[in-house]
Design a protein around this motif. Structure first.
Motif, PDB file in Angstrom:
ATOM      1  N   VAL A 105      10.702  -0.965   1.235  1.00 11.79           N
ATOM      2  CA  VAL A 105      11.013  -1.677  -0.006  1.00 11.79           C
ATOM      3  C   VAL A 105      10.970  -0.733  -1.192  1.00 11.79           C
ATOM      4  CG1 VAL A 105      10.189  -3.464  -1.579  1.00 11.79           C
ATOM      5  CG2 VAL A 105      10.346  -3.936   0.867  1.00 11.79           C
ATOM      6  N   ARG A 106      10.033   0.202  -1.211  1.00 12.52           N
ATOM      7  CA  ARG A 106       9.976   1.152  -2.332  1.00 12.52           C
ATOM      8  C   ARG A 106      11.239   2.020  -2.360  1.00 12.52           C
ATOM      9  NH1 ARG A 106       4.177   3.070  -4.421  1.00 12.52           N
ATOM     10  NH2 ARG A 106       3.000   1.151  -4.077  1.00 12.52           N
ATOM     11  N   ILE A 107      11.732   2.414  -1.207  1.00 10.74           N
ATOM     12  CA  ILE A 107      12.971   3.200  -1.163  1.00 10.74           C
ATOM     13  C   ILE A 107      14.147   2.345  -1.636  1.00 10.74           C
ATOM     14  CG2 ILE A 107      14.613   4.349   0.383  1.00 10.74           C
ATOM     15  CD1 ILE A 107      12.126   5.269   2.017  1.00 10.74           C
ATOM     16  N   ALA A 108      14.190   1.081  -1.202  1.00 10.19           N
ATOM     17  CA  ALA A 108      15.257   0.190  -1.662  1.00 10.19           C
ATOM     18  C   ALA A 108      15.205   0.015  -3.178  1.00 10.19           C
ATOM     19  CB  ALA A 108      15.150  -1.162  -0.964  1.00 10.19           C
ATOM     20  N   LEU A 109      14.013  -0.160  -3.734  1.00  5.59           N
ATOM     21  CA  LEU A 109      13.864  -0.279  -5.183  1.00  5.59           C
ATOM     22  C   LEU A 109      14.381   0.975  -5.887  1.00  5.59           C
ATOM     23  CD1 LEU A 109      10.302  -1.848  -5.272  1.00  5.59           C
ATOM     24  CD2 LEU A 109      12.340  -2.904  -6.283  1.00  5.59           C
ATOM     25  N   ALA A 110      14.044   2.130  -5.337  1.00  4.29           N
ATOM     26  CA  ALA A 110      14.507   3.380  -5.942  1.00  4.29           C
ATOM     27  C   ALA A 110      16.020   3.514  -5.855  1.00  4.29           C
ATOM     28  CB  ALA A 110      13.816   4.569  -5.265  1.00  4.29           C
ATOM     29  N   GLY A 155      11.036   3.620  10.380  1.00  4.25           N
ATOM     30  CA  GLY A 155      10.530   3.878  11.730  1.00  4.25           C
ATOM     31  C   GLY A 155      10.094   5.314  11.901  1.00  4.25           C
ATOM     32  N   LEU A 156      10.859   6.249  11.342  1.00  3.55           N
ATOM     33  CA  LEU A 156      10.500   7.661  11.470  1.00  3.55           C
ATOM     34  C   LEU A 156       9.296   8.021  10.605  1.00  3.55           C
ATOM     35  CD1 LEU A 156      14.026   9.323  11.678  1.00  3.55           C
ATOM     36  CD2 LEU A 156      12.466   8.674  13.535  1.00  3.55           C
ATOM     37  N   ILE A 157       9.131   7.322   9.484  1.00  2.00           N
ATOM     38  CA  ILE A 157       7.920   7.497   8.678  1.00  2.00           C
ATOM     39  C   ILE A 157       6.703   7.063   9.488  1.00  2.00           C
ATOM     40  CG2 ILE A 157       6.674   6.590   6.668  1.00  2.00           C
ATOM     41  CD1 ILE A 157       9.420   6.508   5.223  1.00  2.00           C
ATOM     42  N   ASN A 183      16.139  12.663   3.768  1.00  5.81           N
ATOM     43  CA  ASN A 183      15.036  13.214   2.985  1.00  5.81           C
ATOM     44  C   ASN A 183      15.503  13.858   1.692  1.00  5.81           C
ATOM     45  OD1 ASN A 183      12.791  12.471   4.540  1.00  5.81           O
ATOM     46  ND2 ASN A 183      13.115  14.172   5.958  1.00  5.81           N
ATOM     47  N   GLU A 184      16.792  14.155   1.605  1.00  5.89           N
ATOM     48  CA  GLU A 184      17.347  14.736   0.381  1.00  5.89           C
ATOM     49  C   GLU A 184      17.744  13.674  -0.640  1.00  5.89           C
ATOM     50  OE1 GLU A 184      20.587  17.120   1.653  1.00  5.89           O
ATOM     51  OE2 GLU A 184      19.326  18.680   2.551  1.00  5.89           O
ATOM     52  N   ARG A 185      17.781  12.411  -0.241  1.00  9.02           N
ATOM     53  CA  ARG A 185      18.182  11.356  -1.172  1.00  9.02           C
ATOM     54  C   ARG A 185      17.123  11.202  -2.267  1.00  9.02           C
ATOM     55  NH1 ARG A 185      22.532   8.332   0.635  1.00  9.02           N
ATOM     56  NH2 ARG A 185      22.131   6.729  -0.944  1.00  9.02           N
ATOM     57  N   PRO A 186      17.550  11.027  -3.515  1.00  6.68           N
ATOM     58  CA  PRO A 186      16.588  10.856  -4.611  1.00  6.68           C
ATOM     59  C   PRO A 186      15.610   9.701  -4.376  1.00  6.68           C
ATOM     60  CG  PRO A 186      18.766  11.296  -5.490  1.00  6.68           C
ATOM     61  CD  PRO A 186      18.939  11.122  -4.006  1.00  6.68           C
ATOM     62  N   SER A 187      16.077   8.633  -3.733  1.00  6.42           N
ATOM     63  CA  SER A 187      15.186   7.491  -3.490  1.00  6.42           C
ATOM     64  C   SER A 187      14.043   7.859  -2.551  1.00  6.42           C
ATOM     65  CB  SER A 187      15.977   6.317  -2.905  1.00  6.42           C
ATOM     66  OG  SER A 187      16.562   6.682  -1.655  1.00  6.42           O
ATOM     67  N   VAL A 188      14.344   8.643  -1.531  1.00  6.27           N
ATOM     68  CA  VAL A 188      13.306   9.056  -0.577  1.00  6.27           C
ATOM     69  C   VAL A 188      12.374  10.063  -1.235  1.00  6.27           C
ATOM     70  CG1 VAL A 188      12.873  10.095   1.681  1.00  6.27           C
ATOM     71  CG2 VAL A 188      14.857   8.590   1.352  1.00  6.27           C
ATOM     72  N   GLN A 189      12.925  10.936  -2.042  1.00  9.21           N
ATOM     73  CA  GLN A 189      12.081  11.879  -2.774  1.00  9.21           C
ATOM     74  C   GLN A 189      11.170  11.148  -3.756  1.00  9.21           C
ATOM     75  OE1 GLN A 189      14.604  14.878  -4.506  1.00  9.21           O
ATOM     76  NE2 GLN A 189      15.381  15.573  -2.522  1.00  9.21           N
ATOM     77  N   ALA A 190      11.685  10.075  -4.359  1.00  5.31           N
ATOM     78  CA  ALA A 190      10.861   9.273  -5.271  1.00  5.31           C
ATOM     79  C   ALA A 190       9.710   8.627  -4.516  1.00  5.31           C
ATOM     80  CB  ALA A 190      11.716   8.211  -5.962  1.00  5.31           C
ATOM     81  N   TRP A 191       9.999   8.115  -3.304  1.00  6.45           N
ATOM     82  CA  TRP A 191       8.930   7.521  -2.503  1.00  6.45           C
ATOM     83  C   TRP A 191       7.896   8.578  -2.130  1.00  6.45           C
ATOM     84  CZ3 TRP A 191       7.751   8.685   2.685  1.00  6.45           C
ATOM     85  CH2 TRP A 191       6.676   7.953   3.200  1.00  6.45           C
ATOM     86  N   ARG A 192       8.330   9.739  -1.706  1.00  5.14           N
ATOM     87  CA  ARG A 192       7.387  10.794  -1.336  1.00  5.14           C
ATOM     88  C   ARG A 192       6.544  11.225  -2.539  1.00  5.14           C
ATOM     89  NH1 ARG A 192       8.011  12.061   3.741  1.00  5.14           N
ATOM     90  NH2 ARG A 192      10.046  11.790   4.771  1.00  5.14           N
ATOM     91  N   ALA A 193       7.130  11.203  -3.717  1.00  2.00           N
ATOM     92  CA  ALA A 193       6.360  11.532  -4.916  1.00  2.00           C
ATOM     93  C   ALA A 193       5.275  10.489  -5.175  1.00  2.00           C
ATOM     94  CB  ALA A 193       7.291  11.642  -6.123  1.00  2.00           C
ATOM     95  N   TRP A 207       0.865  -1.179   0.000  1.00  2.00           N
ATOM     96  CA  TRP A 207       0.000   0.000   0.000  1.00  2.00           C
ATOM     97  C   TRP A 207       0.894   1.218   0.000  1.00  2.00           C
ATOM     98  CZ3 TRP A 207      -4.461   0.972  -1.736  1.00  2.00           C
ATOM     99  CH2 TRP A 207      -5.155   2.138  -1.394  1.00  2.00           C
ATOM    100  N   TYR A 208       0.579   2.179  -0.848  1.00  2.00           N
ATOM    101  CA  TYR A 208       1.527   3.219  -1.236  1.00  2.00           C
ATOM    102  C   TYR A 208       2.084   4.042  -0.088  1.00  2.00           C
ATOM    103  CZ  TYR A 208      -2.199   6.708  -0.766  1.00  2.00           C
ATOM    104  OH  TYR A 208      -3.180   7.517  -0.266  1.00  2.00           O
TER     105      TYR A 208
END
Length: 233
Positions: A30-35, A188-190, A214-224, A21-22
């Motif tokens: 897992v979505r961050i790891a994929l990114a 955990g912080l999410i 939060n500045e990492r592209p992978s985390v930004q991709a997840w937030r998007a 679930w998004y």
């Protein structure tokens, strides 16, 4: 609803299917790891509405006895649950183990710190959520112990102080490189944000680490992806 097992025709479909679930805190890992590994395009995400308790209903339990998200489904029918296990698979998939460590020492430290992030923060917040808040509602929360939930909330805050002290001495959770352990702590912080449990102001190093993550592209991709949303399953 029913959930279909993966099939073997890979001619027109992504190579992996993930039931999640998004905006769930565990799926976020897992979505961050994929990114991080550039594999998002190889995945078809199948929505299982976490907040409606669809992951606890018989159709999904047939795929994952534990009733937890996410679950990775391969085209040969293999099903892999648990964030750590899925991340291990992803790291081995392309022969570039960047999240789980290359040397035995790195691998041992990363697994140790990943488990600490789960025990001290993520799982503690999960217990708080399910026991001391409305959680996922009466159809899912069949038993609640508010006192126990409160104790786990306090444990999570202590965990934040532990990681603050750790990150005051090193740049990442398991040492000098970003890893699966950082993703676990970030998860955990999410989760903490979802239950309005802030990082204490005095945890300066943890705040600084969180800002860097939060500045990492992978985390930004997840937030998007979260901002884009996903239809109900």
């Amino acid at each position: 609803m029913t959930f279909q097992q993966p099939h073997s025709d890979t001619s027109t479909s992504p190579s992996m299917k993930i039931y999640d679930w998004y905006n769930g805190p565990y799926p976020a890992r897992v979505r961050i790891a994929l990114a991080e590994k550039g594999l998002l395009s190889q995945v078809e995400f199948v929505p299982v509405n976490l907040w409606e308790g669809k992951h606890k209903q018989p159709a999904f339990l047939a795929l994952n006895y534990s009733g937890t998200l996410p679950v990775l489904a391969l085209h040969d029918g293999t099903l892999i649950a648990e964030c750590t296990a899925i991340t291990q698979y992803l790291d081995a998939l392309d022969g570039q183990p960047t999240l789980t460590g290359k040397t035995p020492t790195e691998q041992g430290l990363i697994h140790m710190m990943t488990r600490r992030a789960e025990i001290e923060l993520m799982d503690a917040i999960s217990v708080y959520f399910h026991h001391a808040t409305p959680g996922l509602g009466p159809e899912v929360e069949l038993y609640q112990n508010a006192e126990w939930g409160g104790r786990m909330r306090d444990k999570a805050v202590r965990g934040m102080h532990y990681f603050d002290k750790l990150l005051a001495t090193q740049p990442y959770v398991a040492g000098n490189a970003f890893s699966m352990a950082d993703i676990a702590l970030l998860g955990g912080l999410i989760f903490a944000a979802l239950v309005s449990l802030p990082i204490p102001d005095e945890c300066v190093a943890l705040h600084a680490w969180h800002a860097r993550m939060n500045e990492r592209p992978s985390v930004q991709a997840w937030r998007a992806m979260v901002a884009q949303g996903q239809p109900n399953s």
